[in-house]
Design a protein around this motif. Structure first.
Motif, short mmCIF file in Angstrom:
data_model
loop_
_atom_site.label_atom_id
_atom_site.label_comp_id
_atom_site.label_asym_id
_atom_site.label_seq_id
_atom_site.Cartn_x
_atom_site.Cartn_y
_atom_site.Cartn_z
N ASP A 1 0.67 -1.04 -0.24
CA ASP A 1 0.01 -0.37 0.49
C ASP A 1 1.05 1.16 -0.06
O ASP A 1 1.45 1.26 1.46
CB ASP A 1 -1.00 0.14 1.26
N THR A 2 0.81 1.85 -1.50
CA THR A 2 2.11 2.97 -1.27
C THR A 2 1.50 3.81 -0.36
O THR A 2 2.65 4.91 0.34
CB THR A 2 1.61 3.42 -3.06
N ARG A 3 0.25 4.28 0.34
CA ARG A 3 -0.19 5.55 1.35
C ARG A 3 0.90 4.93 2.33
O ARG A 3 1.07 6.03 3.38
CB ARG A 3 -1.54 5.25 1.11
N THR A 4 0.71 4.04 3.16
CA THR A 4 1.15 3.07 4.26
C THR A 4 2.81 3.51 4.26
O THR A 4 2.98 3.60 5.55
CB THR A 4 0.73 1.97 4.55
N SER A 5 3.67 3.05 3.32
CA SER A 5 4.33 3.00 3.50
C SER A 5 5.16 3.62 3.05
O SER A 5 6.35 4.84 3.51
CB SER A 5 4.98 2.35 1.55
N LYS B 1 12.24 7.50 -3.20
CA LYS B 1 12.44 6.94 -3.92
C LYS B 1 11.66 6.18 -4.49
O LYS B 1 10.04 6.73 -4.27
CB LYS B 1 13.26 5.65 -3.51
N PRO B 2 11.42 5.53 -6.11
CA PRO B 2 10.56 5.79 -6.88
C PRO B 2 9.60 4.52 -6.08
O PRO B 2 10.17 3.82 -5.63
CB PRO B 2 10.58 5.31 -7.88
N LEU B 3 8.06 4.55 -5.93
CA LEU B 3 7.51 4.45 -5.46
C LEU B 3 6.08 3.60 -6.37
O LEU B 3 5.54 4.15 -6.63
CB LEU B 3 6.83 4.83 -4.20
N THR B 4 5.77 2.09 -6.26
CA THR B 4 4.87 1.76 -6.90
C THR B 4 3.84 0.57 -6.23
O THR B 4 4.76 -0.36 -5.50
CB THR B 4 4.93 0.95 -8.37
N ALA B 5 2.83 0.49 -6.57
CA ALA B 5 1.92 -0.31 -5.62
C ALA B 5 2.50 -1.92 -5.97
O ALA B 5 2.75 -2.53 -7.65
CB ALA B 5 0.98 0.23 -6.21
N TYR B 6 2.63 -3.28 -5.59
CA TYR B 6 2.77 -4.48 -6.18
C TYR B 6 2.39 -4.87 -4.49
O TYR B 6 2.29 -5.35 -2.76
CB TYR B 6 4.70 -4.55 -5.32
N HIS C 1 0.24 -10.83 -9.80
CA HIS C 1 0.02 -11.99 -11.14
C HIS C 1 -0.22 -10.97 -12.41
O HIS C 1 0.74 -12.14 -13.90
CB HIS C 1 -1.26 -13.13 -11.33
N ARG C 2 -0.66 -9.89 -12.43
CA ARG C 2 -0.10 -9.02 -14.02
C ARG C 2 1.39 -8.40 -13.46
O ARG C 2 1.64 -8.20 -15.29
CB ARG C 2 -0.82 -8.18 -13.32
N VAL C 3 2.07 -8.79 -12.73
CA VAL C 3 3.01 -6.96 -12.69
C VAL C 3 4.49 -8.34 -12.31
O VAL C 3 5.14 -7.23 -12.54
CB VAL C 3 2.78 -6.04 -11.80
N PHE C 4 4.29 -9.41 -12.09
CA PHE C 4 5.67 -10.11 -11.49
C PHE C 4 6.25 -10.27 -12.28
O PHE C 4 7.74 -9.71 -12.40
CB PHE C 4 5.39 -11.03 -10.81
N VAL D 1 17.42 -2.71 -9.12
CA VAL D 1 17.55 -3.05 -7.70
C VAL D 1 16.61 -1.99 -7.57
O VAL D 1 15.93 -1.16 -7.33
CB VAL D 1 18.46 -3.04 -7.02
N MET D 2 15.39 -3.51 -6.57
CA MET D 2 14.04 -2.84 -6.57
C MET D 2 14.05 -3.37 -4.89
O MET D 2 14.72 -4.80 -4.55
CB MET D 2 13.10 -3.62 -6.96
N ALA D 3 13.31 -2.88 -3.85
CA ALA D 3 12.74 -2.93 -2.78
C ALA D 3 11.54 -3.46 -2.40
O ALA D 3 11.08 -2.88 -2.65
CB ALA D 3 13.43 -2.51 -1.48
N LEU D 4 11.06 -4.36 -1.77
CA LEU D 4 9.79 -5.03 -1.37
C LEU D 4 9.59 -4.42 -0.21
O LEU D 4 9.55 -5.19 0.61
CB LEU D 4 9.67 -6.78 -1.87
N LEU D 5 8.54 -3.97 -0.19
CA LEU D 5 7.98 -3.60 1.41
C LEU D 5 6.13 -3.80 1.60
O LEU D 5 5.40 -3.75 0.15
CB LEU D 5 7.63 -2.16 1.58
#
Length: 228
Positions: free
Chosen positions: A41-45, A56-61, A67-70, A82-86
């Protein structure tokens, strides 16, 4: 499969389960160095990132788009990003999105690194007072299909059991656990862990259910139940 020779990588970064101070120095540095941060949730993060002055650039996952973006994200990492998952709280992959992306990275040779950090069930389990030498983590119980079968099987489980639950379903679930396991089975319910109003309610399933029946329940919930 060998890891890719490109510099891309996936970091799984645990986030605080309540208290914003519960994040490691390494996690903050990892987030600051990432090319892109994936957020459940980009708002929470954004609250966490602003608190630590991370821009840093932030995108929803999340579960609705993973299933659509992975696969696209995996290709970007293969190309060097390089990506970081929160996730909203705790360690990615523990009852939260991460598995599909991690599996794709492993299959495509993209390095994956999981940082140590906050996970709600660990403090709940340790402070429950129940045996922790052997335990099983069940996460969220199925809402309908398979629930009866699983609870019937777990009624014979010898290890301490750990469940996640939502506040609105807590009492109903405790009542159901008492029905399948016996009302006198020992348990501990932890909520609002690491926050000002943290609560750890210990007793039998019936006693703890009656305790929460008398109040409005808020916060993230962990249920720890003794085995037979």
């Amino acid at each position: 499969m060998n890891e890719s020779t490109a510099s891309g990588k996936l970091f799984l970064v645990p986030s605080p389960i309540g208290n914003l101070a519960d994040i490691t120095f390494r996690a903050v540095e990892t987030l600051k160095s990432a090319d892109l941060i994936l957020a459940e949730d980009t708002r929470t993060s954004s609250v966490l990132l602003q608190h630590y002055s991370i821009q840093k650039p932030l995108t929803a996952y999340h579960q609705h788009n993973e299933h659509r973006v992975f696969q696209h994200l995996t290709e970007q990492m293969k190309a060097g990003k390089v990506m970081a998952l929160l996730t909203d709280a705790g360690t990615p992959g523990i009852s939260d999105p991460a598995f599909l992306l991690v599996r794709a990275c492993v299959q495509e040779g993209v390095p994956v690194e999981c940082l140590p950090g906050a996970t709600a069930f660990v403090p709940a389990l340790v402070n429950s007072g129940l045996p922790i030498n052997r335990f099983c983590f069940e996460g969220f119980l199925p809402l309908k299909k398979g629930r009866h079968t699983l609870l019937t099987e777990l009624a014979k489980e010898e290890r301490t059991m750990v469940f996640y639950e939502s506040p609105v379903r807590l009492v109903k679930t405790l009542d159901q656990l008492a029905e399948y396991f016996g009302a006198d089975r020992a348990c501990c319910v932890s909520r609002e862990l690491t926050k000002k109003f943290e609560e750890n309610a210990r007793g039998t399933l019936k006693e703890v259910a009656d305790h929460f029946r008398q109040k409005t329940v808020k916060g993230e919930i962990v249920i720890v139940v003794a085995g037979i």
